[in-house]
Write a protein that holds these residues in place. Sequence first.
Motif, PDB file in Angstrom:
ATOM      1  N   LEU A   1       0.888  -1.169   0.000  1.00  0.00           N
ATOM      2  CA  LEU A   1       0.000   0.000   0.000  1.00  0.00           C
ATOM      3  C   LEU A   1       0.917   1.208   0.000  1.00  0.00           C
ATOM      4  CD1 LEU A   1      -2.594  -0.879   2.821  1.00  0.00           C
ATOM      5  CD2 LEU A   1      -2.647  -1.494   0.409  1.00  0.00           C
ATOM      6  N   VAL A   2       0.828   1.990  -1.044  1.00  0.00           N
ATOM      7  CA  VAL A   2       1.820   3.046  -1.228  1.00  0.00           C
ATOM      8  C   VAL A   2       1.154   4.413  -1.304  1.00  0.00           C
ATOM      9  CG1 VAL A   2       3.625   3.874  -2.793  1.00  0.00           C
ATOM     10  CG2 VAL A   2       3.285   1.417  -2.482  1.00  0.00           C
ATOM     11  N   GLY A   3       1.660   5.356  -0.525  1.00  0.00           N
ATOM     12  CA  GLY A   3       1.152   6.726  -0.583  1.00  0.00           C
ATOM     13  C   GLY A   3       1.855   7.475  -1.707  1.00  0.00           C
ATOM     14  N   SER A   4       1.081   8.211  -2.511  1.00  0.00           N
ATOM     15  CA  SER A   4       1.704   8.879  -3.665  1.00  0.00           C
ATOM     16  C   SER A   4       1.821  10.389  -3.467  1.00  0.00           C
ATOM     17  CB  SER A   4       0.890   8.594  -4.926  1.00  0.00           C
ATOM     18  OG  SER A   4      -0.367   9.226  -4.834  1.00  0.00           O
TER      19      SER A   4
ATOM     20  N   ASP B   1      14.258  15.424 -13.794  1.00  0.00           N
ATOM     21  CA  ASP B   1      14.222  14.174 -14.519  1.00  0.00           C
ATOM     22  C   ASP B   1      14.345  13.035 -13.506  1.00  0.00           C
ATOM     23  OD1 ASP B   1      14.581  12.037 -16.105  1.00  0.00           O
ATOM     24  OD2 ASP B   1      16.495  12.689 -16.960  1.00  0.00           O
ATOM     25  N   VAL B   2      13.246  12.351 -13.274  1.00  0.00           N
ATOM     26  CA  VAL B   2      13.221  11.313 -12.253  1.00  0.00           C
ATOM     27  C   VAL B   2      14.261  10.239 -12.553  1.00  0.00           C
ATOM     28  CG1 VAL B   2      11.782   9.570 -11.139  1.00  0.00           C
ATOM     29  CG2 VAL B   2      10.793  11.739 -11.820  1.00  0.00           C
ATOM     30  N   ALA B   3      14.357   9.851 -13.829  1.00  0.00           N
ATOM     31  CA  ALA B   3      15.268   8.768 -14.210  1.00  0.00           C
ATOM     32  C   ALA B   3      16.699   9.085 -13.789  1.00  0.00           C
ATOM     33  CB  ALA B   3      15.188   8.545 -15.710  1.00  0.00           C
ATOM     34  N   SER B   4      17.109  10.342 -13.967  1.00  0.00           N
ATOM     35  CA  SER B   4      18.489  10.680 -13.649  1.00  0.00           C
ATOM     36  C   SER B   4      18.744  10.604 -12.143  1.00  0.00           C
ATOM     37  CB  SER B   4      18.822  12.069 -14.181  1.00  0.00           C
ATOM     38  OG  SER B   4      18.127  13.018 -13.408  1.00  0.00           O
ATOM     39  N   LEU B   5      17.685  10.695 -11.358  1.00  0.00           N
ATOM     40  CA  LEU B   5      17.854  10.644  -9.911  1.00  0.00           C
ATOM     41  C   LEU B   5      18.083   9.228  -9.399  1.00  0.00           C
ATOM     42  CD1 LEU B   5      15.166  13.012  -8.386  1.00  0.00           C
ATOM     43  CD2 LEU B   5      17.629  13.271  -8.341  1.00  0.00           C
ATOM     44  N   ILE B   6      17.565   8.235 -10.137  1.00  0.00           N
ATOM     45  CA  ILE B   6      17.636   6.873  -9.599  1.00  0.00           C
ATOM     46  C   ILE B   6      18.609   6.003 -10.387  1.00  0.00           C
ATOM     47  CG2 ILE B   6      15.412   6.760  -8.441  1.00  0.00           C
ATOM     48  CD1 ILE B   6      14.240   5.618 -11.025  1.00  0.00           C
ATOM     49  N   LYS B   7      19.598   6.616 -10.940  1.00  0.00           N
ATOM     50  CA  LYS B   7      20.595   5.870 -11.705  1.00  0.00           C
ATOM     51  C   LYS B   7      21.318   4.865 -10.820  1.00  0.00           C
ATOM     52  CE  LYS B   7      22.810   9.027 -13.988  1.00  0.00           C
ATOM     53  NZ  LYS B   7      22.866  10.191 -14.669  1.00  0.00           N
TER      54      LYS B   7
ATOM     55  N   ILE C   1      11.027   8.131  -2.464  1.00  0.00           N
ATOM     56  CA  ILE C   1      11.855   7.249  -3.300  1.00  0.00           C
ATOM     57  C   ILE C   1      11.279   5.830  -3.241  1.00  0.00           C
ATOM     58  CG2 ILE C   1      14.192   6.326  -3.637  1.00  0.00           C
ATOM     59  CD1 ILE C   1      14.534   9.185  -3.923  1.00  0.00           C
ATOM     60  N   GLY C   2      10.789   5.468  -2.032  1.00  0.00           N
ATOM     61  CA  GLY C   2      10.203   4.135  -1.870  1.00  0.00           C
ATOM     62  C   GLY C   2       8.995   3.958  -2.785  1.00  0.00           C
TER      63      GLY C   2
END
Length: 598
Positions: free
Chosen positions: A337-340, A592-598, A350-351
Amino acid sequence: MTTQILSAALPLISASFAEGETHLLIGTGSGESLSLTTRRLQTLQRSGAHAIVVNPSSDAHYKVIAARFPEVEVYNRPFQLSDLTTLGRVLTAKVVDRVYVNLPFVQCSDAKDIYAQCAKLRIPINTYQQPEHSTFNMLPTYTDPKGSGLQITVTTNGCGYVLANRIKREIINSLPANISQIVANMATLRNQVIADNNERLLKEKFYSADVGLGLGFGLDDDVWESHKLNTLIREFDATKRNQQTKRTRWLSQVMEYYPLAKLADITMQELENNAALQESNPLSSADTTENAASNTSHTDGRPLKIQKVEGEANSTVTVLEGDAAKQSHAKKGSISLVGSGPGSVAMLTIGALHEIKTADIILADKLVPQTVLNLIPAETETFIARKFPGNAERAQQELLAKGMEALKQGRKVVRLKQGDPYIFGRGGEEFLYFQEHGYEPTVLPGLSSSLTSTVVAKIPATHRDVADQVLVCTGTGRKGVLPKIPEFVPSRTTVFLMALHRAKLLTQELLAKEWDENVPVAIVERASCPDQRVTRTLLKYLPEVVEEIGSRPPGLLVVGKAVTKLVPESLVQFTDQRKHYIEEGYSDFEFDVASLIK
Ligand code: SAH
């Protein structure tokens, strides 16, 4: 940096229905270029107005117009004031309906006389580049070439024509590629619902008050009162009339909340299915499962044909729907169950992002913001709850059933919930439900709108000497009944969720319980979204203000002295003459979300 806002009077923008009218163009401009006149004539052609051109600026202009626009009357002679009252249609006693002046420089002195005569006769007039001789202005407008009826225009009230055009282009570019289908589809559904309602009203002869709430339809968007459409109705009260009213509300809610791109595909059948949802038990009914499956699609509206199933050694295999069931013994399903968060991607944890990226199936709340839905990988099956007033209970059951089905197939289910899962999100109930069925969920907190709305609205929920406690409560209890009213504590900031549609009743109850009528209140809507709106007022003015500003859901109420603490006093001194103060917009940083989670 502060922005200085110029306080020029703002023009009134309206749409003119010009079909059958006579519009008179006087002059065709200086020089060789006829482009302004030709553009105007094209626009008038589309509007259904009959155009007459008098006093073309040269013989060459005359010939070009006559050849290119055979349906336009062109008089190759000087303009005379009597043209205004002789060239019009019979219905208006020959007075023309509208005038556009574009005379060559040498004749411009005539503009003043034409303007004076038009003003006397109440004929709207536009004089090229002479605002002092104009009562209206034509705005550069984008008209959907596919004929959906969508038009977009932007004005900066003369502060920058080029800028206005640029803004307009940016708006157009940001729309989904299927915008024409979206508009056309919604128009069809809306017309069907209106026709149905009209037929019903005629049949019943009497217009009873309880159905009136849902009928805010009409040509004029001013009468589309979505805040009334959000009014809760009693569940399971399934008279035919109620069903139709519900369909009306569902349609308005679908327009308000569904991912824009998906609106192109919604059918009358699906609206009806929402009604069907009321009658059938989704946990046992094969029929509803089928309905649900037909709703399964990506946020951009593409129907899904494949599912992703985790195979051995973490490899991902793609199988056709149905085959997924055969994988059921391979792995035990899992659920989180995830809060957005309240809206902005910047407020997603991040989770939560990890869960979104690794889910096999996402079951999302209707309120989960589009920006967050956009992060869902294209191949991930996504289902958005069909939770609308009146069927919340059944939609919840449907969602749980879908979750169980996927868990039994060994899939990773992510139940994406708006804000924080445990703050008025039925997260606790869902936890118990899945736990009882053998799948204990992992729960990831989210930033709750209750405590982020205050921040983005410049309200310190606690503040020394002003507020030493915070209460989060709701304005809507089970089955739409007003919940128990808390006592008034002067040093408390109280946040009411789900309260705006019943602001009047709530205010009455609060005042009856001796709340201070002069306590400041903030209506915070679409907190952390680009169209955020914060309206400050006093408790005693709240019902009136809500009525006046309409609604922009979702929204909540913050009550307490902290509401005005960070705003200059002069802006929040309210009187019967000045009852509210509005601040529009919220901008956070794009990243850019992608660049944050490299
Ligand atoms: N679990 C959610 C609340 C769900 S109840 C949370 O923690 O935020 C839904 C209510 O939340 C709405 O009726 C509205 O009152 C409030 N809400 C949700 N998102 C909001 C937002 N972005 N701005 C203002 N209010 C919001």
